[in-house]
Design a protein around this motif. Structure first.
Motif, PDB file in Angstrom:
ATOM      1  N   LEU A 181       0.669  -1.182   0.148  1.00 25.16           N
ATOM      2  CA  LEU A 181       0.051   0.101  -0.032  1.00 25.16           C
ATOM      3  C   LEU A 181       0.780   1.362   0.097  1.00 25.16           C
ATOM      4  O   LEU A 181       0.604   2.129  -0.760  1.00 25.16           O
ATOM      5  N   SER A 182       1.923   1.185   0.887  1.00 32.43           N
ATOM      6  CA  SER A 182       2.813   2.297   0.718  1.00 32.43           C
ATOM      7  C   SER A 182       3.561   2.568  -0.484  1.00 32.43           C
ATOM      8  O   SER A 182       3.484   3.795  -0.918  1.00 32.43           O
ATOM      9  N   THR A 183       3.874   1.891  -1.057  1.00 35.66           N
ATOM     10  CA  THR A 183       4.462   1.796  -2.541  1.00 35.66           C
ATOM     11  C   THR A 183       3.397   2.378  -3.427  1.00 35.66           C
ATOM     12  O   THR A 183       3.642   3.364  -4.449  1.00 35.66           O
ATOM     13  N   ALA A 184       2.144   1.845  -3.322  1.00 37.71           N
ATOM     14  CA  ALA A 184       1.110   2.174  -4.261  1.00 37.71           C
ATOM     15  C   ALA A 184       0.760   3.853  -4.092  1.00 37.71           C
ATOM     16  O   ALA A 184       0.513   4.555  -5.103  1.00 37.71           O
ATOM     17  N   LEU A 185       0.821   4.190  -2.710  1.00 40.95           N
ATOM     18  CA  LEU A 185       0.597   5.651  -2.366  1.00 40.95           C
ATOM     19  C   LEU A 185       1.571   6.488  -2.825  1.00 40.95           C
ATOM     20  O   LEU A 185       1.323   7.629  -3.571  1.00 40.95           O
ATOM     21  N   THR A 186       2.937   6.015  -2.806  1.00 37.45           N
ATOM     22  CA  THR A 186       3.977   6.653  -3.186  1.00 37.45           C
ATOM     23  C   THR A 186       4.131   6.901  -4.873  1.00 37.45           C
ATOM     24  O   THR A 186       4.245   7.999  -5.368  1.00 37.45           O
ATOM     25  N   ARG A 187       3.676   6.020  -5.481  1.00 40.15           N
ATOM     26  CA  ARG A 187       3.659   5.818  -6.826  1.00 40.15           C
ATOM     27  C   ARG A 187       2.427   6.836  -7.382  1.00 40.15           C
ATOM     28  O   ARG A 187       2.486   7.354  -8.508  1.00 40.15           O
ATOM     29  N   THR A 188       1.297   6.586  -6.875  1.00 38.48           N
ATOM     30  CA  THR A 188       0.187   7.556  -7.266  1.00 38.48           C
ATOM     31  C   THR A 188       0.621   9.012  -7.164  1.00 38.48           C
ATOM     32  O   THR A 188       0.237   9.701  -8.092  1.00 38.48           O
ATOM     33  N   LEU A 189       1.059   9.368  -6.065  1.00 39.10           N
ATOM     34  CA  LEU A 189       1.528  10.685  -5.675  1.00 39.10           C
ATOM     35  C   LEU A 189       2.498  11.262  -6.812  1.00 39.10           C
ATOM     36  O   LEU A 189       2.410  12.372  -7.477  1.00 39.10           O
ATOM     37  N   GLU A 190       3.495  10.340  -7.002  1.00 35.49           N
ATOM     38  CA  GLU A 190       4.670  10.723  -8.262  1.00 35.49           C
ATOM     39  C   GLU A 190       3.828  10.929  -9.629  1.00 35.49           C
ATOM     40  O   GLU A 190       4.253  11.846 -10.318  1.00 35.49           O
ATOM     41  N   THR A 191       2.924  10.047  -9.751  1.00 32.94           N
ATOM     42  CA  THR A 191       2.414   9.962 -10.979  1.00 32.94           C
ATOM     43  C   THR A 191       1.338  11.331 -11.240  1.00 32.94           C
ATOM     44  O   THR A 191       1.460  11.930 -12.353  1.00 32.94           O
ATOM     45  N   ALA A 192       0.673  11.736 -10.227  1.00 40.02           N
ATOM     46  CA  ALA A 192      -0.203  12.799 -10.237  1.00 40.02           C
ATOM     47  C   ALA A 192       0.865  14.293 -10.328  1.00 40.02           C
ATOM     48  O   ALA A 192       0.317  15.048 -10.846  1.00 40.02           O
ATOM     49  N   GLU A 193       1.811  14.022  -9.673  1.00 38.72           N
ATOM     50  CA  GLU A 193       2.858  15.330  -9.586  1.00 38.72           C
ATOM     51  C   GLU A 193       3.182  15.502 -11.177  1.00 38.72           C
ATOM     52  O   GLU A 193       3.496  16.533 -11.756  1.00 38.72           O
ATOM     53  N   ARG A 194       3.672  14.348 -11.769  1.00 43.58           N
ATOM     54  CA  ARG A 194       4.037  14.624 -12.966  1.00 43.58           C
ATOM     55  C   ARG A 194       2.977  14.782 -14.042  1.00 43.58           C
ATOM     56  O   ARG A 194       3.389  15.592 -14.954  1.00 43.58           O
ATOM     57  N   GLU A 195       1.912  14.413 -13.942  1.00 46.67           N
ATOM     58  CA  GLU A 195       0.728  14.676 -14.831  1.00 46.67           C
ATOM     59  C   GLU A 195       0.179  16.131 -14.458  1.00 46.67           C
ATOM     60  O   GLU A 195      -0.162  16.887 -15.679  1.00 46.67           O
ATOM     61  N   GLY A 196       0.203  16.337 -13.319  1.00 45.81           N
ATOM     62  CA  GLY A 196      -0.246  17.836 -12.965  1.00 45.81           C
ATOM     63  C   GLY A 196      -1.556  18.069 -13.079  1.00 45.81           C
ATOM     64  O   GLY A 196      -1.938  19.108 -13.097  1.00 45.81           O
ATOM     65  N   SER A 197      -2.288  17.086 -13.117  1.00 47.85           N
ATOM     66  CA  SER A 197      -3.874  17.361 -13.005  1.00 47.85           C
ATOM     67  C   SER A 197      -4.453  16.382 -12.615  1.00 47.85           C
ATOM     68  O   SER A 197      -3.906  15.094 -12.512  1.00 47.85           O
ATOM     69  N   GLY A 198      -5.828  16.519 -12.305  1.00 49.20           N
ATOM     70  CA  GLY A 198      -6.794  15.134 -11.970  1.00 49.20           C
ATOM     71  C   GLY A 198      -6.714  15.087 -10.376  1.00 49.20           C
ATOM     72  O   GLY A 198      -5.484  15.516  -9.884  1.00 49.20           O
ATOM     73  N   ALA A 199      -7.643  14.502 -10.053  1.00 45.14           N
ATOM     74  CA  ALA A 199      -7.915  14.433  -8.380  1.00 45.14           C
ATOM     75  C   ALA A 199      -6.954  13.115  -7.973  1.00 45.14           C
ATOM     76  O   ALA A 199      -6.897  12.266  -8.906  1.00 45.14           O
ATOM     77  N   THR A 200      -6.585  13.175  -6.861  1.00 48.68           N
ATOM     78  CA  THR A 200      -5.848  11.982  -6.267  1.00 48.68           C
ATOM     79  C   THR A 200      -6.407  11.451  -5.061  1.00 48.68           C
ATOM     80  O   THR A 200      -5.943  11.688  -4.004  1.00 48.68           O
ATOM     81  N   ASP A 201      -7.654  10.941  -4.845  1.00 51.42           N
ATOM     82  CA  ASP A 201      -8.456  10.353  -3.966  1.00 51.42           C
ATOM     83  C   ASP A 201      -8.188   9.027  -3.440  1.00 51.42           C
ATOM     84  O   ASP A 201      -7.739   8.062  -4.059  1.00 51.42           O
ATOM     85  N   VAL A 202      -8.396   8.797  -2.263  1.00 52.92           N
ATOM     86  CA  VAL A 202      -8.032   7.630  -1.386  1.00 52.92           C
ATOM     87  C   VAL A 202      -9.436   7.157  -0.711  1.00 52.92           C
ATOM     88  O   VAL A 202      -9.812   8.025   0.134  1.00 52.92           O
ATOM     89  N   VAL A 203      -9.867   6.130  -0.808  1.00 56.53           N
ATOM     90  CA  VAL A 203     -11.218   5.640  -0.216  1.00 56.53           C
ATOM     91  C   VAL A 203     -10.871   4.387   0.728  1.00 56.53           C
ATOM     92  O   VAL A 203      -9.983   3.449   0.353  1.00 56.53           O
TER      93      VAL A 203
END
Length: 413
Positions: free
Chosen positions: A134-156
């Motif tokens: 989970l920690s790896t997935a969270l890190t990867r998600t933040l890195e991807t969102a930062e690189r893309e520069g748009s879109g929501a990054t929500d966690v349920v």
């Protein structure tokens, strides 16, 4: 068939480790079987997932635990089946081990309640592997969102019990403090944490006062609550709720319940709620001699007949108590019904904030005093001095500097 042991313990969690330690100290030969060569401190797995503490703070090698107890042999192997009548355990390589008495403390697995897509797409949080994944997935998600520069990054997060609440609070604090500092304020503005449960209140086992405090604290951290709603489907890009609400999310965390694993289901022992074994007051499997079932594999009651929760303190105490009864079995003594020393409940709701209901009388404490109690209790329960030092130093550094302790390198998708 390998050597015959006096006792075989399946599972190196709170219950199994406590039972093996007590029996070994009484010079009873024990074979402790676990798929991992370490004991994992489950109450703090959410902090590993949130990068608040490192893996070494919650994991202690089992051989380190028993290095001075020569009557306990640690076997790193996956127990795949149990023959209750023959008192044998078979491991993944086909080897069978026999004991005069078996102790089944094999833990549990996530219960997805047949929710479509949950097993495939949600991240459970029950093992150290789960936390790292989970920690790896969270890190990867933040890195991807930062690189893309748009879109929501929500966690349920599905499940409003202590694990769900503590995870929601930890992730919300990361969004508040760490994401703006290490990524960007713009990314933090696009991140949200949602907490979903079919019951109307968070921390359903706690008092209304504790529930109200937890709700208020989560709201202050920006957690969006969806209470009284079940999850109809989990998808790779979000969840659908029973009222028709659709929550887009890149990650879904499953903290919605546990059930006994396959080894219990195929043991031939009578199962109760959650697939667990309804044990006798002496912690034995009913109708079978020489089988004890402990921890998350068992439904345990106190001396009034009330069902006890699946807590580390219950598991630990049941392990010690079972060891005494097993010693009585082997030496001609008399078994005693389990008497639980009720420590109460507690849950952290972000740094410096917690709820605690202490003892049988449920003395209620909220805020910093409850947080201090939480720290003391969890430090005491950690399985070794090194683990306590590492956890304490991580908490001190994290809470003072708002910096992540556990670091994962996430390769781009």
């Amino acid at each position: 068939m390998d050597d015959i042991y006096q006792v075989i313990v399946v599972g190196g969690g709170f219950a199994g480790m406590a039972a093996a330690r007590e029996l070994g100290r009484k010079r009873i030969s024990v074979l402790l079987v676990d798929a991992n060569n370490y004991h994992q401190f489950q109450p703090l797995l959410y902090q590993v997932a949130a990068s608040q503490i490192g893996v070494s703070a919650v994991a202690r090698p089992l051989r380190s635990v028993f290095r001075r107890i020569r009557d306990v042999r640690v076997l790193t192997a996956e127990a795949t089946s149990i023959d209750a009548a023959a008192h044998t355990v078979t491991t993944a390589d086909g080897t069978r081990y026999q004991g005069r008495i078996l102790v089944i403390a094999a833990g549990a697995v996530p219960n997805f309640f047949n929710t479509p897509g949950a097993q495939e797409h949600a991240y459970p949080l029950y093992s150290l592997d789960d936390a790292v994944r989970l920690s790896t997935a969270l890190t990867r998600t933040l890195e991807t969102a930062e690189r893309e520069g748009s879109g929501a990054t929500d966690v349920v997060i599905v499940g409003g019990g202590p694990t769900g609440v503590e995870t929601a609070g930890a992730l919300a604090e990361n969004i508040k403090y760490i994401v703006p500092k290490y990524f960007s304020p713009a990314l933090a503005d696009r991140c949200r944490v949602h907490l979903v449960d079919m019951v109307p209140n968070v921390l359903n086992a706690f008092s209304p006062k504790s529930q109200a405090y937890a709700r208020a604290r989560l709201g202050k951290l920006g957690v969006q609550l969806h209470m009284g709603q079940s999850v109809g489907e989990v998808r790779p890009d979000g969840v659908a709720l029973s009222d028709g609400t659709d929550i887009p999310a890149r990650i879904t965390v499953w903290a919605g319940g546990l059930q006994a694993g396959k080894i219990i289901a195929e043991s031939g022992l009578a199962q109760g709620k959650g697939g667990r074994i309804d044990v006798t007051p002496e912690l034995r499997a009913p109708g079978v001699e020489g089988i004890y079932v402990l921890g998350d594999s068992a439904n345990i009651t106190d001396d009034t007949g009330a069902k006890l929760p699946q807590l580390g303190s219950v598991a630990q105490q049941s392990g010690k108590w079972a060891a005494r009864n097993i010693h009585a079995d082997l030496t001609g003594g008399t078994r005693q019904p389990f008497r639980y020393s009720d420590k109460g409940y507690m849950a952290m709701v972000g740094r410096g904030a917690a709820v605690a209901e202490l003892g049988r009388k449920r003395i209620q404490v909220q805020g910093p005093p409850a947080f201090a109690s939480w720290l003391v209790v969890h430090l005491a329960l950690l399985p070794g001095v090194r683990q306590r030092i590492r956890a304490l130093s991580s908490w001190a550094a994290g809470y003072l500097t708002h910096s992540p302790t556990q670091v994962f390198v996430a390769k781009p998708d």
